[in-house]
Design an enzyme around this catalytic site. Structure first.
Site, PDB file in Angstrom:
ATOM      1  N   GLY A 290     -38.261  -5.777 -20.259  1.00 20.48           N
ATOM      2  CA  GLY A 290     -38.225  -4.809 -21.358  1.00 20.48           C
ATOM      3  C   GLY A 290     -39.576  -4.508 -21.965  1.00 20.48           C
ATOM      4  O   GLY A 290     -39.706  -3.548 -22.724  1.00 20.48           O
TER       5      GLY A 290
ATOM      6  N   CYS B 285     -12.422  14.704 -13.427  1.00 14.19           N
ATOM      7  CA  CYS B 285     -13.162  15.566 -12.498  1.00 14.19           C
ATOM      8  C   CYS B 285     -12.197  16.570 -11.875  1.00 14.19           C
ATOM      9  O   CYS B 285     -11.150  16.194 -11.340  1.00 14.19           O
ATOM     10  CB  CYS B 285     -13.836  14.723 -11.427  1.00 14.19           C
ATOM     11  SG  CYS B 285     -14.607  15.721 -10.140  1.00 14.19           S
TER      12      CYS B 285
ATOM     13  N   CYS C  63     -18.308  11.550  -5.910  1.00 19.57           N
ATOM     14  CA  CYS C  63     -17.264  12.569  -5.874  1.00 19.57           C
ATOM     15  C   CYS C  63     -16.870  12.890  -4.427  1.00 19.57           C
ATOM     16  O   CYS C  63     -15.685  12.955  -4.088  1.00 19.57           O
ATOM     17  CB  CYS C  63     -17.757  13.823  -6.581  1.00 19.57           C
ATOM     18  SG  CYS C  63     -16.464  15.011  -6.987  1.00 19.57           S
TER      19      CYS C  63
ATOM     20  N   CYS D 209     -17.799  15.570 -11.323  1.00 17.13           N
ATOM     21  CA  CYS D 209     -18.616  14.352 -11.349  1.00 17.13           C
ATOM     22  C   CYS D 209     -20.098  14.731 -11.251  1.00 17.13           C
ATOM     23  O   CYS D 209     -20.473  15.542 -10.397  1.00 17.13           O
ATOM     24  CB  CYS D 209     -18.299  13.473 -10.151  1.00 17.13           C
ATOM     25  SG  CYS D 209     -16.675  12.727 -10.160  1.00 17.13           S
TER      26      CYS D 209
ATOM     27  N   CYS E 114     -12.369  15.743  -7.781  1.00 19.40           N
ATOM     28  CA  CYS E 114     -11.832  14.518  -7.182  1.00 19.40           C
ATOM     29  C   CYS E 114     -10.808  13.839  -8.084  1.00 19.40           C
ATOM     30  O   CYS E 114     -10.204  12.844  -7.698  1.00 19.40           O
ATOM     31  CB  CYS E 114     -12.949  13.552  -6.818  1.00 19.40           C
ATOM     32  SG  CYS E 114     -13.618  12.629  -8.222  1.00 19.40           S
TER      33      CYS E 114
END
Lengths: 361, 187, 289
Positions: free
Chosen positions: C31, C240, C271, C265, C243
């Site tokens: 980080g 979606c 997808c 998606c 899909c």
């Protein structure tokens, strides 16, 4: 009906072909040669060399041709090329006092040892379009005088002798290299000067102008502006001595700035410094004004909050390659971030609407 | 005349593979990776040689502990890496046996503003097994085990986080890593 | 075949060593933003030069590379970067998340969970999470050194006071292992939970800003929040339309000028894989026979 588009690769390929065609323009007009750009667009070439940090007029001319005359794009091409080059070593500092001068003026003294040399300047031309150039007329040769052998010492050194000028700080330390180390704050003067030397001409010009209008005023006079060529020498370890490896054209500006003294420094004249590849006096004068403004802290002056006094602001924003890249990246797809914002705004409006309805009931 | 062979024959590809091994081991403390391609003069191990070839050059300062401060190793490093050799206190990288690197309190641990300005120790080991330490922290799913030259020094190093030095342990053609973020206990 | 005019993966070896050293320090201090001497790349700053340099420093000839922008493999910048590495490193490329060993991404984490041995490289525009609260690098560096994150909490709390919730929808700040506050790059906050405890190595490159940072595998990453206003990884409340997936992050597509729209998606590989498995959404085209 939406179908997920494929074919990004083909679209990119076609765009590149179109670009190449636009670059060439009307094929009935003869194509520009690199030599023509180098010789006849030399100030553009100089700017590309200066901000590209690479002294090579032919490559700069090639970059200008490839970039269709977009100088920032040309500078970018040069930078990307430069960064891949192997490093054989570092040259010795160039002696600008020994410059073969083509132009040298001082605004502070009427005459100086070595004299005032106007050189090839636009300064006293009347800015009237010259239609003879459109008619492709021939240019008469300039009158020549044999070279003046009188040495032309730095004018500020003459003031220095009287003790009126702040002494030059000298150091044997190797300055850090902006192109090889991450920029760290606070930045010392060598680092600041490096950043300004390759900084965007327009940005540095505007900052310098802002100091003249009172945003961090430094009362600058051009003590000396000199343009000419300097020998570049490099120590060859195997030989044990320095050899000349070439020469570069440089523009150097030293300003003399009135300074009434501070808690730490006596009243004296102080300096601002600008040095740029090629003939580019606008940039070198601008650089010297911004350099002087950035020196407020070491001279014990007040920080008036002027942009030109703020080293973090100046150094993080003067590079046009960084700036243009980040600016233009916002035209890249941001569907995902925008979608998350859309969803947030819709939700906030829904909730606000619900509250209003409740309040109304 | 010393033998200056034993560098990477195909530097870009071999250094890339060696770096991935270094990255994986430092990112997954306790994991041992194979590091091949270097054949440095003894007692420098092939793994330590590969770490040097991959990470050390003119831009960094290297400390050679007495165990590895020998003319043939100096020559090999001068030829292949070109790093200036310095005292422990000034080193970005240090190379030696754990005993020879003592006292490790001399090495840079970074500053609060720049904790990255800390030394990386390349510690040559007799062996990387059997484990004697239990490790927890970033890079480790639950816990892991590793062979360390001692426990206390690494527990102390963790206590200064985010300051501290980072280690690669090398033995033959094997390497493991221990970043300063790892908590260390005796098994 | 890689292009012989360039070194493997374009960068010279000295530059790669410099980047590799920075990456290792990034791994050692999760980080924390490690300064590195970013090079000018042959693509503009702001277009993934940080990610490209990190990928170049990590790639081996055996790697299989996937590049996505907004979750999609076929967006122009993803296409351009993938072609760059196919040309300069000669590596195999793929659009399949599961087949890739190195994935360079802009603004998304793939839907398919990553596994050990994979590296996810993020392109980062502004690496400093405190930058929009404090523009000065010298000040933000001090704040990280002193673990002085009060300003960030005040900002988030002001959001709640004004809007009833934290109004940051992407680049939502996180705390790494209880120490550094980190910018996860402009991923939607929907993706934030995937940062934590991830089996893959996550590397972040900011070229223009000259910073590299990292998350080793299984690092604890917490999205900043308050006890009475816990973090929520939200998305559009739709499935979606191609899909039918109800749990993936969605792009909204305007389909006509009468308010028609559909949701698909953003992860195109995810997808397509679902559709190949026979999943169908509301507006999925009929299967061609």
């Amino acid at each position: 009906m939406y179908v997920a588009t494929k074919g990004g690769e083909r679209a990119i390929e076609a765009a590149h072909q179109w670009l190449a065609e636009e670059r060439r323009g009307d094929r009935d007009v003869p194509e520009l040669s690199i030599a023509q750009i180098r010789e006849q667009m030399s100030l553009a070439v100089n700017r590309v060399m200066a901000e590209g940090s690479l002294y090579d007029p032919d490559l700069a001319a090639l970059a200008i041709k490839q970039a269709r005359g977009d100088l920032i794009e040309a500078i970018f091409l040069i930078r990307a090329y430069r960064t891949t080059l192997p490093r054989f070593g570092a040259s010795l500092p160039v002696e600008t006092g020994e410059m073969a001068i083509t132009r040298r003026v001082s605004a502070t003294f009427k005459d100086v040892p070595g004299g005032q040399v106007l050189g090839p300047t636009f300064d006293y031309t009347h800015r009237l379009l010259d239609f003879k150039l459109a008619a492709e007329g021939t240019t008469p040769e300039a009158q020549r005088k044999s070279a003046d052998e009188t040495p032309a010492p730095h004018i500020l050194d003459l003031l220095d002798r009287d003790g009126l000028m702040e002494p030059l700080e000298t150091s044997e330390d190797t300055p850090s290299d902006l192109t090889r180390e991450p920029l760290e704050m606070p930045a010392d003067r060598p680092l600041r000067l490096q950043a300004l030397a390759r900084g965007d001409e327009g940005f540095v010009l505007s900052l310098a102008y802002s100091t003249q209008r009172g945003y961090g005023r430094t009362h600058a006079f051009v003590g000396e502006l000199r343009i000419g060529t300097c020998a570049v020498e490099m120590e060859i370890p195997e030989l044990g001595f320095a050899v000349e490896i070439g020469e570069v054209e440089l523009s150097e500006c030293e300003t003399v700035n009135q300074f009434t003294g501070s808690k730490t420094e006596p009243a004296q004249f102080t300096r601002g410094y600008g040095l740029v590849f090629g003939q580019n006096e606008r940039k070198s004068i601008s650089m010297s004004l911004v350099d002087r403004a950035l020196r407020w802290e070491e001279l014990g002056e007040d920080n008036t909050g002027a942009p030109a006094q703020d080293a973090e602001f100046v150094l993080y924003h003067c590079d046009n390659i960084q700036a243009t890249g980040f600016l233009e990246h916002i035209k890249l797809p941001h569907y995902v971030d925008f979608q998350s914002e859309l969803e947030l705004i819709r939700r906030l409006r829904r909730e606000a609407g619900a509250e209003e309805r409740e309040a109304a009931e | 005349m010393s033998d200056l062979s034993g560098g990477f024959a195909h530097a870009p590809e071999q250094a890339a593979r060696a770096f991935r091994a270094c990255l994986e081991t430092l990112a997954r403390p306790g994991q041992v990776q194979r590091l091949e391609g270097a054949a440095p003069p003894a007692p420098l191990s092939p793994a330590a040689g590969a770490v040097l070839l991959t990470l050390v050059d003119q831009a960094v300062r290297l400390h050679l502990a007495p165990s590895h401060d020998r003319p043939e190793i100096r020559d090999w490093i001068a030829f292949h890496c070109g790093a200036p050799l310095v005292a422990a206190e000034e080193a970005d990288f240090a190379l030696g046996s754990w005993e020879a690197l003592q006292p490790v309190g001399r090495f840079a641990i970074g500053t609060p503003a720049y904790p990255d300005r800390a030394a990386t120790l390349i510690v040559e080991m007799e062996t990387l097994a059997p484990p004697n330490a239990r490790l927890t922290g970033p890079g480790i799913a639950r816990d892991a085990e590793a062979r360390l030259p001692e426990i206390a020094a690494f527990a102390d190093n963790r206590a200064r986080f985010p300051l501290g030095f980072d280690c690669f342990f090398t033995s033959g053609d094997r390497v493991s890593g221990l970043p300063r973020s790892t908590k260390v206990e005796a098994l | 075949m890689s292009d012989q005019a360039f070194n493997f993966a374009y960068l010279d070896e000295a530059t790669k060593r410099m980047i590799r050293r920075a990456l290792l320090k990034g791994i050692a201090v999760p980080g924390y933003q490690v300064p590195f001497a970013s090079r000018e790349m042959p693509m503009p700053y702001g277009w993934g030069t940080g990610g490209v340099q990190v990928t170049a420093a990590c790639l081996t000839p055996e790697d299989t590379l996937k590049v996505i922008d907004q979750g999609a493999d076929d967006t122009t910048n993803a296409v351009s970067i993938r072609a760059f590495f196919a040309r300069t490193a000669g590596v195999e490329t793929t659009t399949r998340t599961g087949e890739a060993s190195v994935i360079q991404t802009r603004h998304r984490i793939p839907e398919e969970p990553l596994v050990e041995g994979q590296i996810l490289v993020y392109q980062v525009p502004i690496p400093e999470p405190l930058r929009f609260l404090e523009p000065r690098e010298s000040e933000t560096r001090k704040m990280h050194a002193l673990e002085e994150y009060g300003l960030m909490h005040v900002k988030l709390y002001e959001d709640i006071a004004r809007h009833g919730e934290i109004s940051t929808a992407y680049a939502y700040p996180v705390r790494v292992e209880g120490r550094y506050v980190m910018d996860p790059s402009p991923i939607p906050k929907f993706d934030n939970p995937k940062l934590s405890d991830n089996p893959a190595i996550q590397l972040f490159g900011a070229g223009r800003e000259q910073r590299i940072y990292a998350l080793p595998p299984y690092t604890q990453v917490v999205s900043l929040d308050f006890e009475d206003h816990p973090f929520v990884a939200s998305k559009a409340e739709h499935s979606c339309d191609l899909c039918g997936c109800g749990t993936s992050y969605l792009d909204e597509v305007i389909t006509d000028d009468r308010g028609g729209r559909m949701f698909v998606c953003s992860d195109t590989d995810f997808c397509e894989t679902r559709r190949a498995q026979g999943h169908r959404g509301r507006l999925a085209p009929e299967e061609r026979t």
